[in-house]
Write an enzyme that holds these catalytic residues in place. Structure first.
Site, mmCIF file in Angstrom:
data_model
loop_
_atom_site.group_PDB
_atom_site.id
_atom_site.type_symbol
_atom_site.label_atom_id
_atom_site.label_comp_id
_atom_site.label_asym_id
_atom_site.label_seq_id
_atom_site.Cartn_x
_atom_site.Cartn_y
_atom_site.Cartn_z
ATOM 1 N N LYS A 143 35.556 11.444 1.404
ATOM 2 C CA LYS A 143 35.361 12.539 2.356
ATOM 3 C C LYS A 143 33.929 13.037 2.234
ATOM 4 C CE LYS A 143 36.770 16.925 1.860
ATOM 5 N NZ LYS A 143 35.703 17.858 2.332
ATOM 6 N N ASP A 175 34.187 15.321 7.444
ATOM 7 C CA ASP A 175 34.814 16.637 7.574
ATOM 8 C C ASP A 175 33.789 17.693 7.972
ATOM 9 O OD1 ASP A 175 36.696 18.659 7.457
ATOM 10 O OD2 ASP A 175 36.553 18.883 5.282
ATOM 11 N N LYS A 201 34.487 19.905 10.679
ATOM 12 C CA LYS A 201 35.241 21.042 11.245
ATOM 13 C C LYS A 201 34.572 21.622 12.493
ATOM 14 C CE LYS A 201 37.214 22.411 6.773
ATOM 15 N NZ LYS A 201 36.462 21.496 5.879
ATOM 16 N N ASP A 253 33.530 24.914 18.628
ATOM 17 C CA ASP A 253 32.549 25.403 19.600
ATOM 18 C C ASP A 253 33.185 25.306 20.976
ATOM 19 O OD1 ASP A 253 30.020 26.072 20.868
ATOM 20 O OD2 ASP A 253 29.037 25.309 19.059
ATOM 21 N N THR A 263 43.024 25.821 3.009
ATOM 22 C CA THR A 263 43.853 26.034 1.813
ATOM 23 C C THR A 263 43.329 27.170 0.941
ATOM 24 O OG1 THR A 263 42.650 24.224 0.735
ATOM 25 C CG2 THR A 263 44.782 23.699 1.700
ATOM 26 N N ARG A 278 37.100 17.645 -7.234
ATOM 27 C CA ARG A 278 36.646 17.846 -8.596
ATOM 28 C C ARG A 278 37.481 17.169 -9.681
ATOM 29 N NH1 ARG A 278 35.422 24.032 -6.963
ATOM 30 N NH2 ARG A 278 37.012 23.399 -5.443
#
Length: 235
Positions: free
Chosen positions: A33, A60, A62, A65, A123, A215
Site C-alpha cells: 500500500k 491509497d 482517498k 473532491d 479506523t 508497522r
C-alpha cells in the site's frame, strides 16, 4: 483479489522504501500500500516503476473532491498499473461513480481496470468522534453500512472498513463486494492510533476480503518473516 495482505509503506522517501522492500520477498508475491506520504514525496513515476517490477499496488490517496476533479484524477491513476485505489464514501454517490468512470476511461487497452474502494469511516474514528465531531446520529455500524450501500450503488468494487463491521456489511450489502480492512494488529502488538482493531485471525473469521498491515511488519526485526506469518494467519 484472492485474500491479499497489503503492507502499508508509510515512508517518506525512496531510500527507506528500497530498504524495506528488500526485506519483503519477491515483488510478484508482495502486495503493498502506497499512501499519501510516499506518493507526495516521490510521485507517480515511483508507483509506475513498482508496478512494472511486479508489485501489486494499493494506491491509497482517498480522493474527495467534486465529481469532475475526481474523474480526471482517477483517469490519471488508472495509467499507473495499480491494483486498487480509494475515494472517500462521504463524497457521495455521484463522486464515487465519477471515480469509477475515470478508472475505466484511463485504463490502457488490454489492462485490468483498478478496483475502486470507498473509505467508509477511518479506523481512527471512534464512536465519540462520530457522534460529537461528525454530528452523525447513527451508530458506527449503521453509518458504515449506509456508506457501503451508497458505494455499491455507485459502482465501487468494495469498501475500506474496520474488520469489526464486516459481518454486518456482508449481511446488508452482500458477498459480491470487497471488504478491505486496515486496523490489523497481531496478538501482542500495540494499537497505535487505531481505534477499531482486530488480529489477522479475527479478520479472517469476520470475512475480510483483504487486510492492510503496516508497522507490525515494517518495524519487525525480520519483516519478511512477520509478513509471511500474517499471511498464513489470515489465509
Amino acid at each position: 483479489m484472492a485474500k491479499p495482505v497489503f503492507v502499508a509503506l508509510d515512508l517518506d522517501n525512496e531510500e527507506k522504501l528500497k530498504q524495506i522492500l528488500a526485506k519483503l520477498g519477491a515483488p510478484k508475491d508482495t502486495y503493498i500500500k502506497v499512501g499519501m506520504e510516499l506518493f507526495f514525496n516521490s510521485g507517480s513515476n515511483l508507483v509506475r516503476k513498482l508496478a512494472d517490477q511486479g508489485y501489486k499496488i494499493f494506491l491509497d490517496l482517498k480522493m474527495h473532491d467534486i465529481p469532475n476533479t475526481v474523474y480526471n484524477g482517477a483517469k490519471q491513476l488508472a495509467q499507473l498499473g495499480i491494483t486498487c485505489t480509494t475515494v472517500h464514501a462521504l463524497g457521495g454517490g455521484q463522486m464515487i461513480k465519477a471515480a469509477k468512470d475515470g478508472l475505466v476511461a484511463g485504463t490502457p487497452t488490454g489492462k485490468t481496470v483498478p478496483k475502486l474502494l470507498a473509505v467508509t469511516e477511518l479506523t481512527s474514528i471512534s464512536d465519540v468522534i462520530l457522534k460529537h465531531e461528525q454530528n452523525c446520529s447513527l451508530p458506527m455500524n449503521e453509518q458504515v453500512v449506509s456508506l457501503a450501500k451508497t458505494a455499491k450503488k455507485a459502482n465501487a468494487d468494495g469498501v475500506i472498513c474496520s474488520p469489526l463491521e464486516v459481518k454486518d456489511l456482508r449481511k446488508a450489502v452482500g458477498d459480491d463486494f470487497l471488504y478491505v480492512t486496515p486496523g490489523i494488529r497481531p496478538q501482542g502488538n500495540a494499537n497505535d492510533d487505531q481505534a477499531r482493531t482486530a488480529t489477522p485471525a479475527q479478520a479472517k473469521e469476520y470475512g475480510s476480503s483483504a487486510i492492510v498491515v503496516g508497522r507490525p511488519i515494517t518495524l519487525a526485526s525480520n519483516p519478511q518473516e512477520a509478513y509471511e506469518a500474517i499471511k498464513k494467519e489470515f489465509n
